[in-house]
Enzyme design. Sequence first.
Site, mmCIF file in Angstrom:
data_model
loop_
_atom_site.group_PDB
_atom_site.id
_atom_site.type_symbol
_atom_site.label_atom_id
_atom_site.label_comp_id
_atom_site.label_asym_id
_atom_site.label_seq_id
_atom_site.Cartn_x
_atom_site.Cartn_y
_atom_site.Cartn_z
ATOM 1 N N LYS A 52 39.377 43.856 41.808
ATOM 2 C CA LYS A 52 40.539 44.325 41.027
ATOM 3 C C LYS A 52 40.485 45.847 40.872
ATOM 4 C CE LYS A 52 40.850 39.845 38.767
ATOM 5 N NZ LYS A 52 40.428 38.996 37.657
ATOM 6 N N GLN A 96 37.641 39.420 31.971
ATOM 7 C CA GLN A 96 37.247 38.501 33.042
ATOM 8 C C GLN A 96 36.640 37.230 32.438
ATOM 9 O OE1 GLN A 96 37.900 39.031 36.398
ATOM 10 N NE2 GLN A 96 37.260 36.905 36.594
ATOM 11 N N ASP A 119 47.200 39.705 32.288
ATOM 12 C CA ASP A 119 46.785 38.410 32.838
ATOM 13 C C ASP A 119 47.758 37.299 32.431
ATOM 14 O OD1 ASP A 119 44.667 38.409 34.594
ATOM 15 O OD2 ASP A 119 43.121 38.415 33.030
#
Length: 303
Positions: A52, A96, A119
């Site tokens: 990412k 994460q 997200d």
Amino acid sequence: MQLLDGVLVSAHIKEQIKQEVTDWQAQGGKKPHLAAILVGNNPASEAYVGSKVKHCDELGFDSTLLRFPADITEAQLIAEVVRLNNDDNIDGILVQLPLPDHISGDSVINAINPAKDVDGFHPISVGKMVLGQPTFLPATPYGIMLMLEYYQINTAGMNCVVIGRSNIVGTPMTLLMSRNTNPGNATVTMAHSKTKNLKELCLNADIIVAAIGRPKYVTADMVKPGAIVIDVGINRIPDATKKSGSRLVGDVDFDGVAPLCSYITPVPGGVGLMTICGLMKNTLLAAKLRTNAVRGAALAQSN
Ligand code: NDP
């Protein structure tokens, strides 16, 4: 059979994002800035976060990677999220997953400012998605929708079976495929580990989305000829022929299933690359929305 090629589609979408960033900066916008939080040193999480951050570089975004030891407390982690919420320089925050067992993922996600929830996991983002309001869509299902759109696959009226009901893949995928959109407008069944007649359901499906986390679980005897198969799974299995001693496979037995399909995603080279595109598009959108909100407020004040 046609391959749904994540390498090809993600390259196309990344070019579009790069151009949009250039145009945005030409209009006085600042570089989108993604902050990624990594707790502990799970090798898969390290690899995902690393990718990412690398993509931020490639697309002209700024990024900040914050690493914390596995024994960080929930309160400390939430304090870090709040600090990023209050940092005007940061447009998107991603935590994460999975987090260590002593930390509630829900509590940490709930602490993210929804305006920076790139997200798409915050309850506000999920609620808006359910209601069909504009919001940040969870990156993996979003990426799959982008891929179906790229190949102009008309899913209206199709029977779709989504295998898996996680908050990050199965549940949002079920929702997006059933919405009144194109792609979408499918009749969707969400299957899970308690589903009794999975094989029959799959044999009746025009589209199967496999998000199970079990290597090669979907086999040829479960797939109707001509079906579209989207393989979300990323599983590492032993392979003595590889230098590393292992390789990645999906949740679908690709070799057996592919000859039957009209379209299928490979692993690797399929959905994983599209997930990155979803995240990057969300981050760019967050930067634009936040800047426009500030500009709008300034304009309102000056009037
Ligand atoms: P989870 O473990 O959170 O969810 C798995 C789901 O599969 C659960 O709903 C579970 O049911 C269901 N399931 C498990 N066994 C069976 C079975 N025998 N029959 C039917 N359903 C079953 O996984 P995720 O959703 O997070 O991820 C799924 C896969 O996708 C993993 O391989 C993961 O690595 C990969 N992934 C890939 C991404 C990408 O970018 N390509 C992004 C995210 C994930 P139940 O709820 O009953 O337990």
